[in-house]
Design a protein around this motif. Structure first.
Motif, PDB file in Angstrom:
ATOM      1  N   SER A 158       0.829  -1.206   0.000  1.00  0.00           N
ATOM      2  CA  SER A 158       0.000   0.000   0.000  1.00  0.00           C
ATOM      3  C   SER A 158       0.864   1.257   0.000  1.00  0.00           C
ATOM      4  O   SER A 158       2.056   1.216   0.308  1.00  0.00           O
ATOM      5  CB  SER A 158      -0.920   0.007   1.227  1.00  0.00           C
ATOM      6  OG  SER A 158      -1.850  -1.060   1.173  1.00  0.00           O
ATOM      7  N   ILE A 159       0.236   2.378  -0.359  1.00  0.00           N
ATOM      8  CA  ILE A 159       0.910   3.674  -0.403  1.00  0.00           C
ATOM      9  C   ILE A 159       0.183   4.634   0.534  1.00  0.00           C
ATOM     10  O   ILE A 159      -1.044   4.797   0.425  1.00  0.00           O
ATOM     11  CB  ILE A 159       0.940   4.244  -1.829  1.00  0.00           C
ATOM     12  CG1 ILE A 159       1.736   3.321  -2.754  1.00  0.00           C
ATOM     13  CG2 ILE A 159       1.521   5.652  -1.842  1.00  0.00           C
ATOM     14  CD1 ILE A 159       1.700   3.740  -4.217  1.00  0.00           C
ATOM     15  N   HIS A 160       0.926   5.262   1.453  1.00  0.00           N
ATOM     16  CA  HIS A 160       0.371   6.226   2.410  1.00  0.00           C
ATOM     17  C   HIS A 160       1.050   7.567   2.160  1.00  0.00           C
ATOM     18  O   HIS A 160       2.268   7.685   2.320  1.00  0.00           O
ATOM     19  CB  HIS A 160       0.622   5.771   3.848  1.00  0.00           C
ATOM     20  CG  HIS A 160       0.164   4.377   4.138  1.00  0.00           C
ATOM     21  ND1 HIS A 160      -0.999   4.099   4.822  1.00  0.00           N
ATOM     22  CD2 HIS A 160       0.719   3.176   3.813  1.00  0.00           C
ATOM     23  CE1 HIS A 160      -1.133   2.786   4.931  1.00  0.00           C
ATOM     24  NE2 HIS A 160      -0.111   2.200   4.327  1.00  0.00           N
TER      25      HIS A 160
ATOM     26  N   ALA B 100       0.314   7.318  -8.642  1.00  0.00           N
ATOM     27  CA  ALA B 100       0.470   6.381  -7.532  1.00  0.00           C
ATOM     28  C   ALA B 100       0.025   4.998  -7.993  1.00  0.00           C
ATOM     29  O   ALA B 100      -1.099   4.828  -8.464  1.00  0.00           O
ATOM     30  CB  ALA B 100      -0.345   6.834  -6.324  1.00  0.00           C
TER      31      ALA B 100
ATOM     32  N   ALA C  76      -0.179   1.186  -6.518  1.00  0.00           N
ATOM     33  CA  ALA C  76      -0.075   0.257  -5.393  1.00  0.00           C
ATOM     34  C   ALA C  76      -0.315  -1.166  -5.890  1.00  0.00           C
ATOM     35  O   ALA C  76      -0.906  -1.381  -6.943  1.00  0.00           O
ATOM     36  CB  ALA C  76      -1.087   0.629  -4.311  1.00  0.00           C
TER      37      ALA C  76
ATOM     38  N   ILE D 113      -4.332   2.931  -1.608  1.00  0.00           N
ATOM     39  CA  ILE D 113      -3.644   4.219  -1.685  1.00  0.00           C
ATOM     40  C   ILE D 113      -4.374   5.182  -0.757  1.00  0.00           C
ATOM     41  O   ILE D 113      -5.596   5.328  -0.857  1.00  0.00           O
ATOM     42  CB  ILE D 113      -3.651   4.775  -3.118  1.00  0.00           C
ATOM     43  CG1 ILE D 113      -2.941   3.809  -4.076  1.00  0.00           C
ATOM     44  CG2 ILE D 113      -3.000   6.156  -3.169  1.00  0.00           C
ATOM     45  CD1 ILE D 113      -3.107   4.184  -5.540  1.00  0.00           C
TER      46      ILE D 113
ATOM     47  N   THR E 234      -4.225   9.240   0.858  1.00  0.00           N
ATOM     48  CA  THR E 234      -3.618  10.556   0.723  1.00  0.00           C
ATOM     49  C   THR E 234      -4.449  11.600   1.445  1.00  0.00           C
ATOM     50  O   THR E 234      -5.674  11.440   1.598  1.00  0.00           O
ATOM     51  CB  THR E 234      -3.470  10.958  -0.763  1.00  0.00           C
ATOM     52  OG1 THR E 234      -2.903  12.272  -0.838  1.00  0.00           O
ATOM     53  CG2 THR E 234      -4.797  10.937  -1.479  1.00  0.00           C
TER      54      THR E 234
ATOM     55  N   LEU F 192      -4.007   6.790 -10.977  1.00  0.00           N
ATOM     56  CA  LEU F 192      -4.145   5.911  -9.828  1.00  0.00           C
ATOM     57  C   LEU F 192      -4.210   4.473 -10.327  1.00  0.00           C
ATOM     58  O   LEU F 192      -4.852   4.201 -11.342  1.00  0.00           O
ATOM     59  CB  LEU F 192      -5.422   6.232  -9.045  1.00  0.00           C
ATOM     60  CG  LEU F 192      -5.519   7.634  -8.429  1.00  0.00           C
ATOM     61  CD1 LEU F 192      -6.945   7.925  -8.013  1.00  0.00           C
ATOM     62  CD2 LEU F 192      -4.585   7.740  -7.213  1.00  0.00           C
TER      63      LEU F 192
ATOM     64  N   VAL G 235      -4.272   0.187  -8.780  1.00  0.00           N
ATOM     65  CA  VAL G 235      -4.150  -0.849  -7.757  1.00  0.00           C
ATOM     66  C   VAL G 235      -4.186  -2.195  -8.466  1.00  0.00           C
ATOM     67  O   VAL G 235      -5.169  -2.503  -9.154  1.00  0.00           O
ATOM     68  CB  VAL G 235      -5.268  -0.764  -6.704  1.00  0.00           C
ATOM     69  CG1 VAL G 235      -5.145  -1.911  -5.707  1.00  0.00           C
ATOM     70  CG2 VAL G 235      -5.245   0.568  -5.971  1.00  0.00           C
TER      71      VAL G 235
ATOM     72  N   GLN H 184      -9.121   7.489   0.067  1.00  0.00           N
ATOM     73  CA  GLN H 184      -8.436   6.226  -0.143  1.00  0.00           C
ATOM     74  C   GLN H 184      -8.908   5.615  -1.457  1.00  0.00           C
ATOM     75  O   GLN H 184     -10.028   5.877  -1.914  1.00  0.00           O
ATOM     76  CB  GLN H 184      -8.692   5.246   1.010  1.00  0.00           C
ATOM     77  CG  GLN H 184     -10.153   4.821   1.160  1.00  0.00           C
ATOM     78  CD  GLN H 184     -10.322   3.714   2.186  1.00  0.00           C
ATOM     79  OE1 GLN H 184      -9.464   2.838   2.301  1.00  0.00           O
ATOM     80  NE2 GLN H 184     -11.414   3.745   2.938  1.00  0.00           N
TER      81      GLN H 184
END
Length: 275
Positions: A204-206, A215, A217, A227, A229, A237, A239, A260
């Motif tokens: 995951s990306i925080h 981004a 993920a 994700i 932010t 984006l 995933v 998210q």
């Protein structure tokens, strides 16, 4: 990679002529399901358009294309019909044109016939076979079935425990052109991710700041990756290979707000975070 449309909630589950999937780190795969170039061009215009992909490399995967026999040439009067000699080749030149028009850069082809591979080489594409022929031969060989066991012996083997990759933490702003990849784990960013910057993680990306760049993920297929932010303003984006670009405006409830991004089945969802 499947391009997600915010207005109509399109996803990879929807029947279509192609899928865009993340194949390897920073490498996309265009998985075709048709050899009909008119149908593909129409669907591409609707689902991808200009794309805004910034010349990202793509592998053209033909392994999912239905293989129909090539049409036999009409025989001359008094001659027997000509025999069909294999599947009609996919029009790689048209596919390359579609990708380049959408700012994607085709670099290789997979699942191609010998004729298609020859054309791919003329177009400057490499052969990206997913596995060596020797591996395919081993997988295709029938396994021996043992029906009688005369001796049972327990052999103790040492167990190797692989520690999970540590979380990668970035505490400085990421500017246009910069890229960070958290291999095997999560990524934490404490500063802004600017337009043109890219953050990638196998987990995951925080991001505890605005996300304005890209981004990605679950880069290796982890569908549970997310994700997060504090301000969602992303250009792209993704995933686990399901993508959404800035071509589709962000919904008002998440645009510029804490949010998210995650998968529900094969559908990319954007959800506001509690403030």
């Amino acid at each position: 990679m499947t391009k997600e449309s915010g207005g109509r909630n399109k996803s990879a589950a929807r029947a279509g002529t192609f899928e865009l999937k993340s194949r390897r780190f920073n490498l996309l795969g265009l998985v075709l399901h048709t050899a009909d170039m008119a149908e593909l061009a129409a669907d591409w215009a609707e689902r991808a358009g200009q794309g805004g992909f910034e010349h990202e490399p793509v592998v053209i995967d033909l392994s999912g294309v239905p293989r129909l026999p090539a049409a036999a040439a009409a025989p001359a009067e008094g001659q027997a019909p000509l025999a069909l000699d294999g599947p009609a080749p996919v029009d790689l030149k048209t596919i390359v044109g579609l990708l380049r028009a959408s700012q994607l850069q085709p670099v290789a082809v997979a699942g191609a016939t010998a004729e298609e591979l020859a054309l791919a080489h003329e177009l400057g594409l490499a052969d990206a076979a997913d596995e060596p022929a020797t591996e395919r031969a081993v997988q295709a060989a029938p396994a021996e079935v043992v029906r009688e066991i005369t001796v049972e012996k327990i052999i103790e083997r040492p167990v190797t425990v692989v520690a999970p990759a540590p979380t990668l933490v970035v505490d400085k702003p990421l500017r246009s052109g910069q890229q960070v990849y958290a291999k095997g784990g999560d990524l934490v960013v404490l500063a802004v991710v600017s337009h043109g910057a890219e953050v990638i993680a196998d987990g995951s990306i925080h991001i505890y700041a605005p996300l304005r760049g890209k981004a990605i993920a679950g880069a290796r297929g982890d569908t549970s990756a997310r994700i997060y932010t504090q301000s969602l303003e992303a250009e792209l984006l993704a995933v686990a290979g399901i993508y959404r670009t800035a071509e589709n405006p962000l919904p008002a409830e998440v645009a510029g707000k804490p949010a998210q991004v995650y998968l529900q089945g094969e559908k990319l969802l954007l959800q506001p975070l509690p403030t």
